[in-house]
Write a protein that holds these residues in place. Structure first.
Motif, PDB file in Angstrom:
ATOM      1  N   VAL A 188      44.959  36.932  31.534  1.00  0.00           N
ATOM      2  CA  VAL A 188      45.614  35.778  32.155  1.00  0.00           C
ATOM      3  C   VAL A 188      46.058  36.067  33.589  1.00  0.00           C
ATOM      4  N   PRO A 189      46.720  37.204  33.876  1.00  0.00           N
ATOM      5  CA  PRO A 189      47.096  37.469  35.272  1.00  0.00           C
ATOM      6  C   PRO A 189      45.886  37.571  36.204  1.00  0.00           C
ATOM      7  N   LEU A 190      44.765  38.081  35.707  1.00  0.00           N
ATOM      8  CA  LEU A 190      43.567  38.158  36.545  1.00  0.00           C
ATOM      9  C   LEU A 190      43.043  36.767  36.861  1.00  0.00           C
ATOM     10  N   ALA A 191      43.092  35.875  35.879  1.00  0.00           N
ATOM     11  CA  ALA A 191      42.507  34.534  36.041  1.00  0.00           C
ATOM     12  C   ALA A 191      43.154  33.766  37.172  1.00  0.00           C
ATOM     13  N   PHE A 232      40.396  30.198  33.317  1.00  0.00           N
ATOM     14  CA  PHE A 232      40.992  30.219  31.980  1.00  0.00           C
ATOM     15  C   PHE A 232      39.916  29.926  30.934  1.00  0.00           C
ATOM     16  N   GLY A 233      39.004  29.029  31.269  1.00  0.00           N
ATOM     17  CA  GLY A 233      37.899  28.745  30.363  1.00  0.00           C
ATOM     18  C   GLY A 233      37.074  29.980  30.060  1.00  0.00           C
ATOM     19  N   LEU A 234      36.891  30.838  31.064  1.00  0.00           N
ATOM     20  CA  LEU A 234      36.154  32.083  30.842  1.00  0.00           C
ATOM     21  C   LEU A 234      36.850  32.973  29.816  1.00  0.00           C
ATOM     22  N   ILE A 235      38.183  33.004  29.857  1.00  0.00           N
ATOM     23  CA  ILE A 235      38.914  33.822  28.888  1.00  0.00           C
ATOM     24  C   ILE A 235      38.606  33.343  27.466  1.00  0.00           C
ATOM     25  N   TYR A 236      38.675  32.034  27.260  1.00  0.00           N
ATOM     26  CA  TYR A 236      38.417  31.486  25.923  1.00  0.00           C
ATOM     27  C   TYR A 236      36.942  31.630  25.534  1.00  0.00           C
ATOM     28  N   TYR A 237      36.069  31.449  26.495  1.00  0.00           N
ATOM     29  CA  TYR A 237      34.627  31.582  26.226  1.00  0.00           C
ATOM     30  C   TYR A 237      34.301  33.009  25.788  1.00  0.00           C
ATOM     31  N   SER A 277      34.201  38.772  38.078  1.00  0.00           N
ATOM     32  CA  SER A 277      34.639  37.957  39.212  1.00  0.00           C
ATOM     33  C   SER A 277      35.754  38.667  39.971  1.00  0.00           C
ATOM     34  N   TRP A 278      36.701  39.234  39.230  1.00  0.00           N
ATOM     35  CA  TRP A 278      37.810  39.937  39.879  1.00  0.00           C
ATOM     36  C   TRP A 278      37.294  41.096  40.735  1.00  0.00           C
ATOM     37  N   LEU A 279      36.385  41.867  40.183  1.00  0.00           N
ATOM     38  CA  LEU A 279      35.843  43.010  40.919  1.00  0.00           C
ATOM     39  C   LEU A 279      35.113  42.575  42.189  1.00  0.00           C
ATOM     40  N   SER A 280      34.437  41.436  42.132  1.00  0.00           N
ATOM     41  CA  SER A 280      33.689  40.966  43.302  1.00  0.00           C
ATOM     42  C   SER A 280      34.611  40.495  44.414  1.00  0.00           C
ATOM     43  N   LEU A 281      35.878  40.200  44.080  1.00  0.00           N
ATOM     44  CA  LEU A 281      36.820  39.682  45.072  1.00  0.00           C
ATOM     45  C   LEU A 281      37.869  40.702  45.495  1.00  0.00           C
ATOM     46  N   SER A 282      37.894  41.859  44.852  1.00  0.00           N
ATOM     47  CA  SER A 282      38.991  42.801  45.059  1.00  0.00           C
ATOM     48  C   SER A 282      38.669  43.864  46.102  1.00  0.00           C
ATOM     49  N   SER A 283      39.719  44.272  46.809  1.00  0.00           N
ATOM     50  CA  SER A 283      39.610  45.369  47.774  1.00  0.00           C
ATOM     51  C   SER A 283      40.249  46.648  47.240  1.00  0.00           C
ATOM     52  N   THR A 284      40.643  46.648  45.968  1.00  0.00           N
ATOM     53  CA  THR A 284      41.489  47.719  45.438  1.00  0.00           C
ATOM     54  C   THR A 284      40.737  49.011  45.127  1.00  0.00           C
ATOM     55  N   ILE A 285      39.517  48.900  44.621  1.00  0.00           N
ATOM     56  CA  ILE A 285      38.785  50.099  44.199  1.00  0.00           C
ATOM     57  C   ILE A 285      38.557  51.021  45.392  1.00  0.00           C
ATOM     58  N   GLY A 286      38.908  52.311  45.210  1.00  0.00           N
ATOM     59  CA  GLY A 286      38.732  53.299  46.258  1.00  0.00           C
ATOM     60  C   GLY A 286      39.941  53.471  47.164  1.00  0.00           C
ATOM     61  N   LYS A 287      40.944  52.593  47.009  1.00  0.00           N
ATOM     62  CA  LYS A 287      42.113  52.660  47.884  1.00  0.00           C
ATOM     63  C   LYS A 287      43.090  53.751  47.427  1.00  0.00           C
ATOM     64  N   ARG A 288      43.726  54.350  48.423  1.00  0.00           N
ATOM     65  CA  ARG A 288      44.856  55.237  48.163  1.00  0.00           C
ATOM     66  C   ARG A 288      46.088  54.344  48.029  1.00  0.00           C
ATOM     67  N   VAL A 289      46.836  54.508  46.925  1.00  0.00           N
ATOM     68  CA  VAL A 289      47.933  53.578  46.658  1.00  0.00           C
ATOM     69  C   VAL A 289      49.186  54.320  46.228  1.00  0.00           C
ATOM     70  N   VAL A 290      50.292  53.618  46.325  1.00  0.00           N
ATOM     71  CA  VAL A 290      51.526  54.038  45.669  1.00  0.00           C
ATOM     72  C   VAL A 290      51.740  53.069  44.520  1.00  0.00           C
ATOM     73  N   PHE A 291      52.069  53.616  43.342  1.00  0.00           N
ATOM     74  CA  PHE A 291      52.241  52.812  42.133  1.00  0.00           C
ATOM     75  C   PHE A 291      53.698  52.832  41.704  1.00  0.00           C
ATOM     76  N   GLY A 292      54.134  51.713  41.110  1.00  0.00           N
ATOM     77  CA  GLY A 292      55.450  51.641  40.488  1.00  0.00           C
ATOM     78  C   GLY A 292      55.557  50.357  39.699  1.00  0.00           C
ATOM     79  N   PHE A 293      56.435  50.319  38.712  1.00  0.00           N
ATOM     80  CA  PHE A 293      56.657  49.059  38.004  1.00  0.00           C
ATOM     81  C   PHE A 293      57.410  48.101  38.917  1.00  0.00           C
ATOM     82  N   ASP A 294      58.277  48.649  39.774  1.00  0.00           N
ATOM     83  CA  ASP A 294      58.879  47.915  40.883  1.00  0.00           C
ATOM     84  C   ASP A 294      58.627  48.765  42.117  1.00  0.00           C
TER      85      ASP A 294
END
Length: 306
Positions: free
Chosen positions: A119-122, A221-226, A249-266
């Motif tokens: 759902v958050p990806l959609a 959302f339809g894709l999730i149910y499908y 679809s998410w992967l085709s639109l994302s710039s995240t893969i390969g990035k150096r990041v800082v992670f946290g829940f907040d």
């Protein structure tokens, strides 16, 4: 009277346009079936000049309807021209003046647990697709669903669970804040926020954008149910090599893969560690690699690019 007012007629036109677009892009997919699954989006649209917070309004609506013995309309969308107490994750204030698309969708969830994680990806995919359709080809997704131009955020989403007090029915409250024509930001947000108008140098019709966004939300959302139906039938997902079509679809639109990041829940106030993103797993979990080669997968939380 609210200015941002998608009508049933406009939404029907947008759905028809979306179906035509997807049939051309996805000839191997039953696009009509996907859109039927997502047809609940925008089943009713509640427009306001101003609200304190759309999610609070949604909770109050659930309580009111259920306490009167009624059934909440799945896909109900609440929109406001301005919001005075809008918030993102961890009660962070979200600037919501006139000129943006601010609101919430009520999703009465009957999804399997394996599907709920999408759902958050959609919602992020739907917004990024809409922005690109309006000329914002430079927009991209940062895990999970922030929409960026470069390092500046143009849209953010918050998905919260809610259980109705009367019947115990489960809902997703899908909150959205999309900067369209609002060009002025508070001092603390100016370095990290932008708008579609600011990026492209022209203003947009808010109702037109919102209607397009809702049509794309219906598709995703339809894709999730499908894909859930595929799973329940014992078949693989419909994407390449059995990948979930929404994840593709998410992967085709994302710039995240390969990035150096800082992670946290907040991550803004309590960053936990730095790592490199090496992929996402089949459920959308973020796969991270540490400098020593160790790996970890995160299913909730947030990142910032370094």
């Amino acid at each position: 009277m609210a200015h941002n007012q998608p009508t049933p007629e406009l939404l029907a036109e947008a759905f028809a346009k979306e179906l035509s677009l997807r049939e051309k892009r996805c000839p191997d997919l039953d696009s009509a079936a996907v859109l039927r699954y997502g047809q609940f989006v925008g089943s009713t649209i509640d427009c306001h000049e101003r609200l304190p917070r759309a999610m609070d309004h949604a909770r109050a609506h659930v309580h009111e309807v259920e306490s009167q013995g009624g059934s909440v309309a799945n896909g109900r969308v609440i929109l406001a021209d301005t919001m005075s107490r809008s918030k993102g994750r961890f009660t962070r204030a979200w600037h919501a003046p006139a000129g943006g698309v601010w609101g919430c969708m009520l999703h009465a969830s009957t999804l399997l647990d394996s599907s709920k994680r999408f759902v958050p990806l959609a919602v992020g995919v739907a917004c990024c697709e809409a922005i690109r359709e309006f000329g914002g080809g430079g927009a991209n997704l940062r895990w999970v669903n922030d929409v960026l131009f470069g390092q500046r955020k143009v849209a953010g989403f918050l998905v919260e669970g809610h259980t109705g007090a009367c019947y115990g029915e489960e809902y997703h409250l899908v909150g959205f804040g999309i900067n369209i024509n609002n060009n002025s930001f508070p001092e603390e947000l100016s370095p990290i926020a932008t708008s579609l108008a600011k990026e492209l140098g022209r203003e947009f019709d808010l109702t037109d954008f919102t209607t397009t966004f809702l049509a794309k939300l219906a598709w995703n959302f339809g894709l999730i149910y499908y894909e859930e139906a595929q799973e329940m039938a014992g078949e693989t997902y419909s994407g390449v090599e059995g990948t979930h079509r929404l994840l593709e679809s998410w992967l085709s639109l994302s710039s995240t893969i390969g990035k150096r990041v800082v992670f946290g829940f907040d991550v803004m106030t309590s960053p936990q560690y730095e790592a490199t993103v090496i992929g996402v797993d089949d459920g959308g979990g973020l796969q991270l690699q540490f400098d020593d080669g160790a790996m970890k997968t995160e299913y909730s939380g947030e990142i910032r690019y370094i």
